[in-house]
Design a protein around this motif. Sequence first.
Motif, mmCIF file in Angstrom:
data_model
loop_
_atom_site.group_PDB
_atom_site.id
_atom_site.type_symbol
_atom_site.label_atom_id
_atom_site.label_comp_id
_atom_site.label_asym_id
_atom_site.label_seq_id
_atom_site.Cartn_x
_atom_site.Cartn_y
_atom_site.Cartn_z
ATOM 1 N N ASN A 96 35.224 29.752 50.029
ATOM 2 C CA ASN A 96 35.986 29.713 51.106
ATOM 3 C C ASN A 96 37.303 29.847 50.504
ATOM 4 O O ASN A 96 38.020 31.001 49.602
ATOM 5 C CB ASN A 96 35.965 27.497 50.171
ATOM 6 N N GLU A 97 38.777 28.468 50.567
ATOM 7 C CA GLU A 97 39.697 28.515 49.953
ATOM 8 C C GLU A 97 39.926 28.466 48.728
ATOM 9 O O GLU A 97 41.304 29.110 48.517
ATOM 10 C CB GLU A 97 41.027 28.172 51.105
ATOM 11 N N SER A 313 32.681 22.972 65.467
ATOM 12 C CA SER A 313 32.964 21.529 65.381
ATOM 13 C C SER A 313 33.156 21.101 67.011
ATOM 14 O O SER A 313 32.705 19.743 67.415
ATOM 15 C CB SER A 313 34.807 21.209 65.382
ATOM 16 N N LYS A 616 43.622 22.189 64.422
ATOM 17 C CA LYS A 616 43.071 21.864 63.253
ATOM 18 C C LYS A 616 42.335 22.292 62.358
ATOM 19 O O LYS A 616 41.645 22.867 62.645
ATOM 20 C CB LYS A 616 42.402 20.083 63.630
ATOM 21 N N ASN A 617 41.728 21.765 61.031
ATOM 22 C CA ASN A 617 41.529 22.541 59.574
ATOM 23 C C ASN A 617 41.632 23.980 59.648
ATOM 24 O O ASN A 617 40.263 24.107 59.307
ATOM 25 C CB ASN A 617 39.533 22.103 60.554
ATOM 26 N N VAL A 618 42.371 24.678 60.249
ATOM 27 C CA VAL A 618 42.188 26.160 59.639
ATOM 28 C C VAL A 618 43.219 26.344 58.166
ATOM 29 O O VAL A 618 44.028 25.562 57.802
ATOM 30 C CB VAL A 618 43.508 26.543 60.126
ATOM 31 N N LYS A 619 41.891 26.519 57.060
ATOM 32 C CA LYS A 619 42.609 26.956 55.708
ATOM 33 C C LYS A 619 42.518 28.281 55.182
ATOM 34 O O LYS A 619 42.116 28.477 55.070
ATOM 35 C CB LYS A 619 41.335 26.304 54.924
ATOM 36 N N ASN A 630 36.098 30.121 57.652
ATOM 37 C CA ASN A 630 35.965 28.135 58.258
ATOM 38 C C ASN A 630 35.904 27.741 59.676
ATOM 39 O O ASN A 630 36.226 26.719 59.544
ATOM 40 C CB ASN A 630 36.497 27.303 57.391
ATOM 41 N N TYR A 631 35.866 29.003 60.015
ATOM 42 C CA TYR A 631 36.156 28.740 61.610
ATOM 43 C C TYR A 631 34.785 27.499 62.313
ATOM 44 O O TYR A 631 35.293 27.105 63.513
ATOM 45 C CB TYR A 631 35.941 30.245 62.413
ATOM 46 N N GLU A 633 35.071 24.918 61.799
ATOM 47 C CA GLU A 633 35.293 23.305 61.490
ATOM 48 C C GLU A 633 36.747 23.513 62.325
ATOM 49 O O GLU A 633 37.089 22.131 62.616
ATOM 50 C CB GLU A 633 36.595 23.238 60.162
ATOM 51 N N TRP A 634 36.922 24.566 62.630
ATOM 52 C CA TRP A 634 38.348 24.303 63.596
ATOM 53 C C TRP A 634 37.821 23.459 65.114
ATOM 54 O O TRP A 634 36.987 23.573 65.544
ATOM 55 C CB TRP A 634 38.590 25.902 64.083
ATOM 56 N N THR A 635 38.960 22.960 65.643
ATOM 57 C CA THR A 635 39.181 22.296 66.753
ATOM 58 C C THR A 635 40.810 21.513 66.980
ATOM 59 O O THR A 635 41.822 21.791 66.302
ATOM 60 C CB THR A 635 38.301 20.426 66.107
#
Length: 636
Positions: A96-97, A313, A616-619, A630-631, A633-635
């Motif tokens: 993760n990040e 997502s 949203k949700n690009v980390k 974490n692609y 989670e993208w939306t």
Amino acid sequence: PPKAPMGQVDSPQTLLLIPRGGSMKFTRSAKFALAAAASAALAVSLLTPAQAATRSTVILHETNSITGLNCSLSATNSTTCSAVSYLQGAGFNYYNEKKELIKNTVFGSYKVTKNSATDFRTSWTVNPGRVWSDGTPITGEDLLLSHVLQSNAYSIAAGLGDPEGKDAPAFNGLGYSGVYDANIVGEPTLSADKMTVTLRFSKRIANWDLYGPGPSPVHTLVLMAEGATKLGTLAENEAARDRFIKAFNSKDTALLTKMGKVWTDDYTIITVNDKTNPLLLVGNGGFQIDNAVAKTSVTLKKNPKYNSGPALSGSIDTVVFKFIGDGTAAAQALANGELDIYSGQATADGVAKLKAIKSVNVIGKDEVAYEHWDLHYDTAPDEAPYTGLFSVKDGAKSKALRQAFLLALPADEINEKLIAPINGVTEPIRSTWLAPGSAAYSKLIASNGSAFYSRGTQASRNKSALALVKKFYPNALKSPLKVRVLVPGNNPRRASEFALAKANMAKVGFDLVGEVRTDWPSKLGNSDYDAYFFAWVASAVTQRQSAEVFDSNGGNNILGYSNPAVDAIIATLDAPLKESILLAKYIQIERLTNADAITRGVFIHPGVVAINKDLKNVKPGPLSPTMVWNYWEWTY
């Protein structure tokens, strides 16, 4: 695409460093356009606000274009390949990040099943019901190719070639001669239900969860080896996998060699269209490659059969990678609405332009990419003999010249003029094993021999460097020594970096002759060059850190560097160690490499990312693949 289980380097799963922004030419043993032109090359319509509200496509910026689809090959392993590949495949874990290793429990599970000093075993189980994008069930049998790709002993026994020999093995990849090969005992064992693979190692392994198997669609390799050019039926696919298992167990040289040729040669494509063999595109990730335009873009579409990782997502069905070498051009494309995510090697002017774009959020991020200059030492595997200025065969003379070069490298000036305007950092890095800010960094640089190249002023270092050069070449200032340097193309910051180095080197008798190439990563290790400069970026966190760069048989050893004392210390890094002992070993290694004068770190890459405010949700994370980990989670 098939790949070694843990791999990706400025940009495998078995290798943990990648040359940033490009592929890396590895040894077998581990194995800027104008703004207007680049912007015009983006075949993406500008989006109105209404369209943006219902968007389902994410367009990412990559500095360098993809060089192939199998990232475990010597000429294709790159940050770009890593990012594209990550969307197409899923295995047992990911970072993760925060650089934390996360178990992918949707795909399967793993554990230590025996833990003794001389018998260390791990088991890896695929969850029932996981499928490849062509609908074929994934089983433990799909994990066994990892052993073929990493075990020197298996390659030799199966008649596929000696990975450390003169001739390339059938599977000419990056996984050989590493931790896995050095410690694996025998062959992996498959459970009765064919869903679990157990590995046995000769000792306890540090970071053992990074040395497990990864899934590969072995049925596609068999079918392509047999000449197939279209997807098979379920029955055909499972029969093909059975043929792989039979060949794996019996070490069938004929079939495995044909599979190796496909694995090594057929994925080296940069164009994908309706004529491309669909068997090359089978994966188990959330997205599949739909098309690729050479040196321009790669487009991926949602995999409708994806069930090997966290659920998507739902709002993103297309991901496009656009290749733009010039940071200014990329920033303009972002301002035009032609990109959603910008991540490049920013200049100070570039950051200012990004911050002026009202539709994006500009953020800094942690980086593990470190810029460094390397000097050729000896002939690298698979290359013509190196007989240049810095060859170790010239003994004391070449060592003095290498020391002079690293002394005269204007690291302070490079930081002050190119890096500080972005992030305020002026001090060059003094280690290629630990980064500034890590707990042990200060202790490391106090004892690692780096002071030889950093003490005093640049003027005093130039004086020392000139004395070393004149010892062997008294007229060097009048007749300077030509140093052939590979210069990464399409990169304004590196053009400036080379110019600063060239200007100062002239003061000590070196004439830097740069060859600017956009295909620079494939030329790393080439004997036509005396020096290289680029960045390594990590894809994992391990005790071995930069071992592959300095080990004689290391996958990232592009310089032909070999020091038995260094090799001996690196060989002890596989087993779990206390932090104090580990630090002492890093210090020992760096003392030796600094004394041999083969490399000098310059700076940690300043991390700058700009993201469409609607996405949203690009980390962004520090490890490769930095932007897409974490692609799901993208939306919008």
